[in-house]
Motif scaffolding. Sequence first.
Motif, PDB file in Angstrom:
ATOM      1  N   ASN A   1       7.437  -6.992  -8.040  1.00 45.13           N
ATOM      2  CA  ASN A   1       6.038  -6.652  -8.287  1.00 45.13           C
ATOM      3  C   ASN A   1       5.801  -5.212  -8.729  1.00 45.13           C
ATOM      4  OD1 ASN A   1       4.342  -9.139  -7.248  1.00 45.13           O
ATOM      5  ND2 ASN A   1       6.002  -8.858  -5.783  1.00 45.13           N
ATOM      6  N   PHE A   2       6.787  -4.331  -8.474  1.00 43.90           N
ATOM      7  CA  PHE A   2       6.593  -2.927  -8.829  1.00 43.90           C
ATOM      8  C   PHE A   2       7.722  -2.369  -9.696  1.00 43.90           C
ATOM      9  CE2 PHE A   2       4.168  -3.681  -4.980  1.00 43.90           C
ATOM     10  CZ  PHE A   2       2.938  -3.073  -5.262  1.00 43.90           C
ATOM     11  N   GLY A   3       8.719  -3.198 -10.000  1.00 42.84           N
ATOM     12  CA  GLY A   3       9.758  -2.795 -10.937  1.00 42.84           C
ATOM     13  C   GLY A   3      10.775  -1.794 -10.415  1.00 42.84           C
ATOM     14  N   PHE A   4      10.964  -1.696  -9.122  1.00 43.81           N
ATOM     15  CA  PHE A   4      11.963  -0.772  -8.582  1.00 43.81           C
ATOM     16  C   PHE A   4      13.375  -1.249  -8.909  1.00 43.81           C
ATOM     17  CE2 PHE A   4       8.358   0.452  -5.939  1.00 43.81           C
ATOM     18  CZ  PHE A   4       8.506   1.837  -5.875  1.00 43.81           C
ATOM     19  N   SER A   5      14.283  -0.297  -9.111  1.00 44.89           N
ATOM     20  CA  SER A   5      15.686  -0.629  -9.373  1.00 44.89           C
ATOM     21  C   SER A   5      16.636   0.236  -8.556  1.00 44.89           C
ATOM     22  CB  SER A   5      16.000  -0.454 -10.860  1.00 44.89           C
ATOM     23  OG  SER A   5      15.770   0.889 -11.267  1.00 44.89           O
ATOM     24  N   ASN A   6      16.096   1.022  -7.651  1.00 46.31           N
ATOM     25  CA  ASN A   6      16.907   1.969  -6.874  1.00 46.31           C
ATOM     26  C   ASN A   6      16.873   1.683  -5.377  1.00 46.31           C
ATOM     27  OD1 ASN A   6      14.137   2.697  -6.951  1.00 46.31           O
ATOM     28  ND2 ASN A   6      14.627   4.769  -6.239  1.00 46.31           N
ATOM     29  N   LEU A   7      16.577   0.443  -5.007  1.00 50.94           N
ATOM     30  CA  LEU A   7      16.456   0.072  -3.603  1.00 50.94           C
ATOM     31  C   LEU A   7      17.733  -0.574  -3.085  1.00 50.94           C
ATOM     32  CD1 LEU A   7      12.876  -1.516  -3.722  1.00 50.94           C
ATOM     33  CD2 LEU A   7      13.495   0.895  -3.450  1.00 50.94           C
TER      34      LEU A   7
ATOM     35  N   SER B   1       0.817  -1.212   0.000  1.00 45.83           N
ATOM     36  CA  SER B   1       0.000   0.000   0.000  1.00 45.83           C
ATOM     37  C   SER B   1       0.853   1.265   0.000  1.00 45.83           C
ATOM     38  CB  SER B   1      -0.935   0.005   1.214  1.00 45.83           C
ATOM     39  OG  SER B   1      -0.192   0.017   2.423  1.00 45.83           O
ATOM     40  N   TYR B   2       2.125   1.121   0.303  1.00 48.00           N
ATOM     41  CA  TYR B   2       3.018   2.277   0.370  1.00 48.00           C
ATOM     42  C   TYR B   2       3.861   2.439  -0.889  1.00 48.00           C
ATOM     43  CZ  TYR B   2       5.846   5.769   2.859  1.00 48.00           C
ATOM     44  OH  TYR B   2       6.444   6.941   3.264  1.00 48.00           O
ATOM     45  N   ALA B   3       3.765   1.501  -1.805  1.00 48.58           N
ATOM     46  CA  ALA B   3       4.664   1.475  -2.961  1.00 48.58           C
ATOM     47  C   ALA B   3       4.627   2.772  -3.765  1.00 48.58           C
ATOM     48  CB  ALA B   3       4.320   0.285  -3.861  1.00 48.58           C
ATOM     49  N   LYS B   4       3.470   3.392  -3.904  1.00 49.45           N
ATOM     50  CA  LYS B   4       3.357   4.617  -4.695  1.00 49.45           C
ATOM     51  C   LYS B   4       4.091   5.794  -4.068  1.00 49.45           C
ATOM     52  CE  LYS B   4      -1.050   3.526  -6.956  1.00 49.45           C
ATOM     53  NZ  LYS B   4      -2.456   3.948  -7.170  1.00 49.45           N
ATOM     54  N   GLN B   5       4.379   5.706  -2.778  1.00 50.66           N
ATOM     55  CA  GLN B   5       5.069   6.790  -2.096  1.00 50.66           C
ATOM     56  C   GLN B   5       6.581   6.601  -2.070  1.00 50.66           C
ATOM     57  OE1 GLN B   5       1.679   6.410   1.129  1.00 50.66           O
ATOM     58  NE2 GLN B   5       2.880   8.251   1.583  1.00 50.66           N
TER      59      GLN B   5
END
Length: 381
Positions: A356-362, A325-329
């Motif tokens: 699941n959300f395609g992040f690459s900067n974590l 639920s926090y992914a958009k933030q």
Amino acid sequence: MSNNIFSDKEFEHYSRHFALPGFGPEAQEKLKKSRVLVVGSGGLGSPLLLYLAAAGVGQIGIIDFDRVAPSNLHRQVLFDGSQIGEAKVLAAKKRLEGINPYIQVKTYEQRLTSDNALEIISGYDVVADGTDNFPTRYLVNDACVLAGKPNVYGSVYQFEGQVAVFNYRDKEGNTGPNYRDLYPSPPPAGLVPNCAESGVLGVLPGIIGSMQALEVIKIITGVGEVSSGKIVLFDALTLVSRNFTIKRKSGNPLNGERPSINKLIDYEAFCGINTASNVKQLSVEAFRSLQAQGEKYQLIDVREPYEYERSNLGGELVPLARIDSYAKQIVRDKKVIVHCEMGGRSEQAIKHLEDNFGFSNLFNLQGGINAYLAKYQEDLK
């Protein structure tokens, strides 16, 4: 059976058992001649060991590599504050021998592993599983099936507990289901939090562990009905218990129609633990340098609120269960450092967000807040 195997002092110790209809000296003699291995001496192991010792199980084995810690004491009633830092097996042995001097306690201050499990378990009549992790549960189960020993299983989670008897051979020679018939495969690594992460009501392990001790006693003495072929679910908040039937499955890899496991395996790999990770890591030193240089970043803390209140680095609190639920933030144009207490939950969060959300900067903070504060204690809030 002869009663002369009991001394006068033993007669006094077990007098309430001797007076019990349908139990008496015959059942007590079976207990005296029995050997039970308890795997783990923590929340479940504590009541298990206390009641098996008090009941008169002749030889009790304890295997545990841990030491007594302050966080144990709200549920591990086998120990007290004076034993902080002591090896659990040694502290347990002293306590049990004080409760019942007519039994023998054998200790194994080591991990139960695929290399030693069969050798250790083979020396006992019954195994009681007091562990709290999936690799050891599968190891105990598989070793009991391969060695032909009954496995008295228990588990707790927050306000709920489970009890079952696996691999029990009844009087007709029929062997009941085992843990793999109930749970053919483990959940994804990290999906089910441990007690440190999710908490547990202190009295609950006492209830479940006592139920395990009861099942052990029934197996040994033949008194009562053993809970084979079913699992008991107990809700501490309502005092409601539910029984569910478990049946043997033809696809069980241990003893199904086409067995594929005939020796103990690597259970951490089987449960997806300690496998190679491609999650980007950031050391606490590198994070400290990033802070000193004034580089902009987003810091996310995936622990629980009570952990955050105890100590935090000023990050945004997003418990792991609410990460979706926090992914958009979560920003995508700068580094995002994710941390938990020791690094496990944050790595799980990153994997989930990337998949699941395609992040690459974590980036996962290696060792979590514990590692950071161990080196930079002045940042404690």
